[in-house]
Design a protein around this motif. Structure first.
Motif, PDB file in Angstrom:
ATOM      1  N   ALA A  21      -1.032   9.363   4.174  1.00 32.08           N
ATOM      2  CA  ALA A  21      -2.366   8.989   3.690  1.00 32.08           C
ATOM      3  C   ALA A  21      -2.236   7.894   2.646  1.00 32.08           C
ATOM      4  CB  ALA A  21      -3.068  10.201   3.084  1.00 32.08           C
ATOM      5  N   ASN A  22      -3.114   6.888   2.728  1.00 28.95           N
ATOM      6  CA  ASN A  22      -3.118   5.828   1.735  1.00 28.95           C
ATOM      7  C   ASN A  22      -3.537   6.379   0.379  1.00 28.95           C
ATOM      8  OD1 ASN A  22      -2.388   3.929   3.640  1.00 28.95           O
ATOM      9  ND2 ASN A  22      -4.489   3.257   4.028  1.00 28.95           N
ATOM     10  N   ILE A  23      -2.952   5.841  -0.683  1.00 32.60           N
ATOM     11  CA  ILE A  23      -3.283   6.220  -2.050  1.00 32.60           C
ATOM     12  C   ILE A  23      -4.174   5.136  -2.628  1.00 32.60           C
ATOM     13  CG2 ILE A  23      -2.369   6.767  -4.329  1.00 32.60           C
ATOM     14  CD1 ILE A  23       0.275   7.515  -2.918  1.00 32.60           C
ATOM     15  N   SER A  24      -5.382   5.506  -2.965  1.00 28.26           N
ATOM     16  CA  SER A  24      -6.357   4.526  -3.439  1.00 28.26           C
ATOM     17  C   SER A  24      -5.837   3.799  -4.681  1.00 28.26           C
ATOM     18  CB  SER A  24      -7.671   5.239  -3.771  1.00 28.26           C
ATOM     19  OG  SER A  24      -8.615   4.334  -4.284  1.00 28.26           O
ATOM     20  N   GLY A  25      -5.907   2.464  -4.632  1.00 31.16           N
ATOM     21  CA  GLY A  25      -5.535   1.635  -5.772  1.00 31.16           C
ATOM     22  C   GLY A  25      -4.049   1.412  -5.947  1.00 31.16           C
ATOM     23  N   ALA A  26      -3.207   2.044  -5.114  1.00 38.05           N
ATOM     24  CA  ALA A  26      -1.747   1.923  -5.257  1.00 38.05           C
ATOM     25  C   ALA A  26      -1.262   0.733  -4.436  1.00 38.05           C
ATOM     26  CB  ALA A  26      -1.067   3.206  -4.817  1.00 38.05           C
ATOM     27  N   THR A  27      -1.423  -0.469  -4.985  1.00 38.80           N
ATOM     28  CA  THR A  27      -1.135  -1.695  -4.230  1.00 38.80           C
ATOM     29  C   THR A  27      -0.121  -2.583  -4.933  1.00 38.80           C
ATOM     30  OG1 THR A  27      -3.066  -2.727  -5.273  1.00 38.80           O
ATOM     31  CG2 THR A  27      -3.388  -1.690  -3.111  1.00 38.80           C
TER      32      THR A  27
ATOM     33  N   PRO B 298      11.125   6.888   2.951  1.00 45.38           N
ATOM     34  CA  PRO B 298      10.383   7.715   1.980  1.00 45.38           C
ATOM     35  C   PRO B 298      11.315   8.352   0.954  1.00 45.38           C
ATOM     36  CG  PRO B 298      10.596   8.870   4.064  1.00 45.38           C
ATOM     37  CD  PRO B 298      11.159   7.498   4.292  1.00 45.38           C
ATOM     38  N   VAL B 299      10.772   8.660  -0.217  1.00 42.11           N
ATOM     39  CA  VAL B 299      11.480   9.435  -1.233  1.00 42.11           C
ATOM     40  C   VAL B 299      10.670  10.700  -1.496  1.00 42.11           C
ATOM     41  CG1 VAL B 299      12.536   7.427  -2.306  1.00 42.11           C
ATOM     42  CG2 VAL B 299      10.353   8.268  -3.169  1.00 42.11           C
ATOM     43  N   LYS B 300      11.368  11.755  -1.895  1.00 43.94           N
ATOM     44  CA  LYS B 300      10.724  13.053  -2.086  1.00 43.94           C
ATOM     45  C   LYS B 300      10.646  13.415  -3.563  1.00 43.94           C
ATOM     46  CE  LYS B 300      10.978  17.949  -0.737  1.00 43.94           C
ATOM     47  NZ  LYS B 300      11.772  18.995  -0.057  1.00 43.94           N
TER      48      LYS B 300
ATOM     49  N   ARG C 250       4.163   0.764   2.082  1.00 38.43           N
ATOM     50  CA  ARG C 250       3.885  -0.101   3.232  1.00 38.43           C
ATOM     51  C   ARG C 250       3.859  -1.549   2.743  1.00 38.43           C
ATOM     52  NH1 ARG C 250      -1.951   0.355   5.594  1.00 38.43           N
ATOM     53  NH2 ARG C 250      -2.321  -1.228   3.983  1.00 38.43           N
ATOM     54  N   VAL C 251       4.531  -2.416   3.502  1.00 39.72           N
ATOM     55  CA  VAL C 251       4.585  -3.830   3.140  1.00 39.72           C
ATOM     56  C   VAL C 251       4.121  -4.657   4.340  1.00 39.72           C
ATOM     57  CG1 VAL C 251       5.997  -5.695   2.225  1.00 39.72           C
ATOM     58  CG2 VAL C 251       6.583  -3.325   1.680  1.00 39.72           C
ATOM     59  N   ILE C 252       3.203  -5.613   4.085  1.00 42.79           N
ATOM     60  CA  ILE C 252       2.709  -6.510   5.133  1.00 42.79           C
ATOM     61  C   ILE C 252       3.062  -7.945   4.756  1.00 42.79           C
ATOM     62  CG2 ILE C 252       0.674  -7.390   6.338  1.00 42.79           C
ATOM     63  CD1 ILE C 252      -0.658  -4.695   5.899  1.00 42.79           C
ATOM     64  N   SER C 253       3.651  -8.655   5.712  1.00 44.46           N
ATOM     65  CA  SER C 253       3.959 -10.076   5.517  1.00 44.46           C
ATOM     66  C   SER C 253       4.067 -10.734   6.882  1.00 44.46           C
ATOM     67  CB  SER C 253       5.270 -10.241   4.741  1.00 44.46           C
ATOM     68  OG  SER C 253       5.556 -11.609   4.524  1.00 44.46           O
TER      69      SER C 253
ATOM     70  N   GLN D  96       0.865  -1.182   0.000  1.00 45.55           N
ATOM     71  CA  GLN D  96       0.000   0.000   0.000  1.00 45.55           C
ATOM     72  C   GLN D  96       0.904   1.236   0.000  1.00 45.55           C
ATOM     73  OE1 GLN D  96      -3.603   0.686  -0.040  1.00 45.55           O
ATOM     74  NE2 GLN D  96      -2.508   2.553  -0.607  1.00 45.55           N
ATOM     75  N   TRP D  97       0.789   2.050  -1.057  1.00 41.60           N
ATOM     76  CA  TRP D  97       1.582   3.270  -1.125  1.00 41.60           C
ATOM     77  C   TRP D  97       0.903   4.401  -0.372  1.00 41.60           C
ATOM     78  CZ3 TRP D  97       6.326   4.092  -3.671  1.00 41.60           C
ATOM     79  CH2 TRP D  97       6.847   2.959  -4.309  1.00 41.60           C
ATOM     80  N   GLN D  98       1.718   5.275   0.184  1.00 46.61           N
ATOM     81  CA  GLN D  98       1.227   6.410   0.964  1.00 46.61           C
ATOM     82  C   GLN D  98       1.995   7.672   0.572  1.00 46.61           C
ATOM     83  OE1 GLN D  98       2.047   4.929   4.963  1.00 46.61           O
ATOM     84  NE2 GLN D  98      -0.082   4.270   5.204  1.00 46.61           N
ATOM     85  N   TYR D  99       1.377   8.825   0.835  1.00 47.50           N
ATOM     86  CA  TYR D  99       2.069  10.094   0.599  1.00 47.50           C
ATOM     87  C   TYR D  99       1.904  11.000   1.807  1.00 47.50           C
ATOM     88  CZ  TYR D  99      -2.336  12.603  -0.210  1.00 47.50           C
ATOM     89  OH  TYR D  99      -3.576  13.188  -0.055  1.00 47.50           O
ATOM     90  N   SER D 100       2.807  11.981   1.913  1.00 49.42           N
ATOM     91  CA  SER D 100       2.791  12.945   3.010  1.00 49.42           C
ATOM     92  C   SER D 100       3.298  14.276   2.471  1.00 49.42           C
ATOM     93  CB  SER D 100       3.688  12.462   4.158  1.00 49.42           C
ATOM     94  OG  SER D 100       3.971  13.515   5.072  1.00 49.42           O
TER      95      SER D 100
END
Length: 316
Positions: A111-117, A148-150, A136-139, A99-103
């Motif tokens: 915040a989660n980015i819709s559909g960015a999986t 993060p990258v800018k 974000r990675v879940i395992s 799940q990708w996020q931005y700030s």
């Protein structure tokens, strides 16, 4: 479950073979990492130990979230490049959900980015402010985040302004249209190209060689023109507000009677009709040189006793 009056005491086996007490109870939560664990029983903390149970090895599997593409800089309202899967996630159960996020600041407000999986992500075009992204990675019931990258967004291009409107005589020199205020924003590097138009709203034509911040129109203008300055920076081109160089029309000779008479001494009122391009007339006592006697469409002479010639010219 231990028998009545008996406690299970959990122990860990150290690398040198000695044992470390880890607590007691019917179950034990492993938080010491990988290792060998076993249980022994006694009725009280100081009672006699029972023989040790069979050992149980618990292996803790490490989990790494990997890494994503590097920082980048784009123009205002530009299109960022895809944030790649620079290094894949590893460890855990071997299965990963993303799940990708931005700030807006890189430290909070993620915040989660819709559909960015997916393992990579292509940010939308049209960004007008800088953003940080992370994955974000879940395992194996664990959640971890990449560094993060800018995506840095350069400032919006502002074109500045050019010297004000002016009025010149037919066929004369307009002077220089100055750099009233310099451009700003973009990538800090600017190229220029001036244009002219006959009406100030359409039909803009590039002026060859006009690549400086200021511009001097050619001498000998015979019609009004509007000028504007094009500024290019960071892949964007914008134009300044136009300024008008108003050219007075060429002057024609005044028209009207060229002979006025009276009986005897006295004054005479001479008059002429304004010519094209003129806004007044000037009256002289000589055909060239000297100061004008009067300005206006008519002239009343001083008292005359002899035939006298006067001269009139168009003026604007």
């Amino acid at each position: 479950t231990p028998p009545t009056g008996v406690r299970w005491y959990w122990q860990g086996k150290n690398s040198n073979g000695s044992s470390t007490s880890l607590g007691y109870g019917s179950s034990f939560t492993v938080n010491q990492g990988s290792g060998t664990y076993y249980i022994r029983a006694r009725s009280t903390n100081s009672g006699t130990w029972s023989p040790a149970s069979a050992s149980v090895y618990v292996g803790i599997v490490s989990f790494l979230p990997g890494s994503i593409g590097s920082n980048q800089t784009i123009c205002y309202s530009g299109d960022p490049a895809t944030l790649s899967n620079s290094a894949s996630a590893s460890g855990g159960s071997g299965g990963y959900s993303y799940q990708w996020q931005y700030s807006s600041n890189g430290s909070s407000g993620w915040a989660n980015i819709s559909g960015a999986t997916s393992s990579s992500y292509n940010p939308p075009s049209g960004l007008t402010s800088s953003r940080w992204y992370r994955r974000r990675v879940i395992s194996c019931n664990q959640t971890k985040y990449t560094d993060p990258v800018k995506v840095t967004v350069r400032p919006q291009l502002l074109v500045g302004s050019i010297g004000g409107s002016k009025t010149i005589c037919y066929g004369s020199n307009a002077g220089t249209l100055s750099n009233a205020s310099s451009p700003s924003g973009g990538n800090g590097s600017y190229t220029y190209l001036w244009q002219y138009s006959a009406n100030g709203s359409s039909g803009w034509t590039n002026i060859s060689g006009s690549t400086l911040a200021s511009y001097t129109p050619p001498a000998g203008l015979t019609a009004s023109r509007w000028y504007r300055r094009g500024v290019t920076s960071c892949g964007q081109t914008k134009h300044s507000s136009p300024v008008k160089v108003t050219v007075h029309q060429s002057l024609s000779l005044p028209t009207g009677s060229t002979s006025f008479t009276r009986c005897g001494d006295g004054t005479l009122t001479l008059s002429q009709t304004l010519a094209t391009g003129a806004n007044t007339l000037r009256w002289y006592a000589a055909s060239s040189g000297g100061s004008y006697l009067h300005q206006g469409s008519s002239y009343t002479t001083p008292s005359l006793s002899n035939n006298t010639t006067y001269y009139v010219s168009s003026y604007n």
